[in-house]
Design a protein around this motif. Sequence first.
Motif, PDB file in Angstrom:
ATOM      1  N   ARG A  26       0.829  -1.200   0.000  1.00 54.69           N
ATOM      2  CA  ARG A  26       0.000   0.000   0.000  1.00 54.69           C
ATOM      3  C   ARG A  26       0.871   1.260   0.000  1.00 54.69           C
ATOM      4  N   ILE A  27       1.988   1.210   0.743  1.00 54.82           N
ATOM      5  CA  ILE A  27       2.908   2.355   0.750  1.00 54.82           C
ATOM      6  C   ILE A  27       3.509   2.552  -0.645  1.00 54.82           C
ATOM      7  N   ILE A  28       3.888   1.450  -1.293  1.00 55.62           N
ATOM      8  CA  ILE A  28       4.453   1.516  -2.643  1.00 55.62           C
ATOM      9  C   ILE A  28       3.413   2.033  -3.634  1.00 55.62           C
ATOM     10  N   ASP A  29       2.177   1.544  -3.515  1.00 58.16           N
ATOM     11  CA  ASP A  29       1.107   2.003  -4.414  1.00 58.16           C
ATOM     12  C   ASP A  29       0.845   3.495  -4.266  1.00 58.16           C
ATOM     13  N   ASP A  30       1.172   4.034  -3.082  1.00 56.31           N
ATOM     14  CA  ASP A  30       1.010   5.477  -2.861  1.00 56.31           C
ATOM     15  C   ASP A  30       2.162   6.276  -3.454  1.00 56.31           C
ATOM     16  N   GLY A  31       3.120   5.599  -4.102  1.00 57.12           N
ATOM     17  CA  GLY A  31       4.178   6.302  -4.809  1.00 57.12           C
ATOM     18  C   GLY A  31       5.510   6.379  -4.095  1.00 57.12           C
ATOM     19  N   HIS A  32       5.645   5.685  -2.962  1.00 58.97           N
ATOM     20  CA  HIS A  32       6.892   5.736  -2.208  1.00 58.97           C
ATOM     21  C   HIS A  32       7.782   4.536  -2.558  1.00 58.97           C
ATOM     22  N   THR A  33       9.073   4.678  -2.319  1.00 54.28           N
ATOM     23  CA  THR A  33      10.041   3.608  -2.542  1.00 54.28           C
ATOM     24  C   THR A  33      10.378   2.969  -1.199  1.00 54.28           C
ATOM     25  N   VAL A  34      10.306   1.643  -1.143  1.00 51.26           N
ATOM     26  CA  VAL A  34      10.509   0.944   0.125  1.00 51.26           C
ATOM     27  C   VAL A  34      11.528  -0.177  -0.034  1.00 51.26           C
ATOM     28  N   LEU A  35      12.478  -0.222   0.885  1.00 54.37           N
ATOM     29  CA  LEU A  35      13.384  -1.362   1.011  1.00 54.37           C
ATOM     30  C   LEU A  35      13.050  -2.073   2.307  1.00 54.37           C
ATOM     31  N   ILE A  36      12.694  -3.343   2.221  1.00 51.14           N
ATOM     32  CA  ILE A  36      12.383  -4.128   3.411  1.00 51.14           C
ATOM     33  C   ILE A  36      13.676  -4.729   3.944  1.00 51.14           C
ATOM     34  N   ALA A  37      14.061  -4.313   5.151  1.00 48.85           N
ATOM     35  CA  ALA A  37      15.236  -4.881   5.819  1.00 48.85           C
ATOM     36  C   ALA A  37      14.719  -5.882   6.850  1.00 48.85           C
ATOM     37  N   ALA A  38      14.486  -7.112   6.409  1.00 49.80           N
ATOM     38  CA  ALA A  38      13.819  -8.116   7.242  1.00 49.80           C
ATOM     39  C   ALA A  38      14.727  -8.576   8.366  1.00 49.80           C
ATOM     40  N   PHE A  39      14.216  -8.517   9.609  1.00 52.21           N
ATOM     41  CA  PHE A  39      15.090  -8.827  10.751  1.00 52.21           C
ATOM     42  C   PHE A  39      15.269 -10.315  11.012  1.00 52.21           C
ATOM     43  N   GLU A  40      14.444 -11.189  10.368  1.00 53.15           N
ATOM     44  CA  GLU A  40      14.622 -12.618  10.616  1.00 53.15           C
ATOM     45  C   GLU A  40      15.010 -13.358   9.339  1.00 53.15           C
ATOM     46  N   VAL A  53      13.211  -7.234  -0.769  1.00 49.15           N
ATOM     47  CA  VAL A  53      13.506  -7.723   0.575  1.00 49.15           C
ATOM     48  C   VAL A  53      14.999  -8.003   0.712  1.00 49.15           C
ATOM     49  N   TRP A  54      15.619  -7.367   1.704  1.00 47.17           N
ATOM     50  CA  TRP A  54      17.012  -7.632   2.046  1.00 47.17           C
ATOM     51  C   TRP A  54      17.062  -8.355   3.380  1.00 47.17           C
ATOM     52  N   GLY A  55      17.972  -9.314   3.497  1.00 44.24           N
ATOM     53  CA  GLY A  55      18.187  -9.966   4.780  1.00 44.24           C
ATOM     54  C   GLY A  55      19.169  -9.157   5.608  1.00 44.24           C
ATOM     55  N   THR A  56      18.823  -8.862   6.835  1.00 49.28           N
ATOM     56  CA  THR A  56      19.700  -8.053   7.676  1.00 49.28           C
ATOM     57  C   THR A  56      19.721  -8.594   9.093  1.00 49.28           C
ATOM     58  N   TYR A  64      22.690  -0.843   5.716  1.00 50.99           N
ATOM     59  CA  TYR A  64      21.616  -0.948   4.732  1.00 50.99           C
ATOM     60  C   TYR A  64      20.896   0.375   4.530  1.00 50.99           C
ATOM     61  N   VAL A  65      20.818   1.178   5.583  1.00 48.95           N
ATOM     62  CA  VAL A  65      20.237   2.505   5.426  1.00 48.95           C
ATOM     63  C   VAL A  65      21.088   3.324   4.460  1.00 48.95           C
ATOM     64  N   SER A  66      22.417   3.239   4.588  1.00 46.72           N
ATOM     65  CA  SER A  66      23.302   4.005   3.716  1.00 46.72           C
ATOM     66  C   SER A  66      23.254   3.478   2.291  1.00 46.72           C
ATOM     67  N   ILE A  67      23.149   2.147   2.142  1.00 41.18           N
ATOM     68  CA  ILE A  67      23.018   1.560   0.807  1.00 41.18           C
ATOM     69  C   ILE A  67      21.783   2.118   0.107  1.00 41.18           C
ATOM     70  N   PHE A  68      20.770   2.394   0.898  1.00 35.83           N
ATOM     71  CA  PHE A  68      19.501   2.840   0.325  1.00 35.83           C
ATOM     72  C   PHE A  68      19.520   4.332  -0.020  1.00 35.83           C
TER      73      PHE A  68
END
Length: 309
Positions: A26-40, A53-56, A64-68
């Motif tokens: 829904r956030i992406i559909d609203d026009g935003h860019t999202v990187l999922i940094a999955a904690f598990e 989805v990135w594994g972190t 990963y924040v800086s990569i983004f």
Amino acid sequence: MKIVWRFGAPFSPLGYGVVTKEIVPRIIDDGHTVLIAAFEYNGPPLQIGNMTVWGTTNSVIAEYVSIFEKADYLFVAPNYTIDNFVHKNCVACGALDFEFMSNQFAELLRKAKYVFAVSKHNKKELQRVGIDSFYAPWGVDINSFKSDEKAREKYRKLMGWNEDTFVIGSIGTNLTDDRKNFIHLIKAFQLFAQKHIDSVLYLHTCIYGSIPLINIIRTSGFSNRIFYPNQSRFYMETFYQPEIVEMYNSFDVFCLPSKGESFSLPLLEAQACEVPAIVTNTTALPEHLKGGWLIPVDDDDYELTEYQA
């Protein structure tokens, strides 16, 4: 905006994974860019639909924040012991699985720019310790989770239960501290099953997990009436939503005697399928119970956890 979303992976059956699956698209559909940094998840980057989805792990969030490329916001799920707030615009989920907010968790949340509460109980506790928050509860898709008589018949046939069998169902993660209280649920079923011959208990959880539930089931005297999912499939996370909906519909009652919940998605999912529920009268559970019964709690039931809450 560019957002790093540090919650569960969208393919995870855990609550924070379900939240990611429902909210990030829904956030992406609203026009935003999202990187999922999955904690598990610690595997290679994945593309799932319109989600990346990135594994972190906790120790490399900053990387990963800086990569983004300088994300505008970092959204983080609650962590009661580790400081995840490495971004100046950190939006923290103030989900609280405990009756009272610990000083440790409160100090971590104070480092966030914004905090949101997922239940009224959470918001009340945040206010008590002087933290302002937005109220943003989770939800379930009632177009998917709904009453379905054919689904009920299908799942009962699969499990070998007839229509007259009284099915008590529960779902949750087998945690080290048995927060979902599966041990006492099995003990309660021992008493119930002696008086009600045509009744079964179904535990949708890992029975070989942090608490060896399989040993308790085997020594209960009712192992032939306590059911659980195929453990290989459970470990591989291959129970998909349509089958979960069928599972809920097969229940006569949903029972979660949890010691504490910030927000119980299974409770909402069961009730969306028109299954009455039995839950503990603590934390956020009573505010989300719309049809069923509350298990009384008194001061003697409180216990101090490893999180000092």
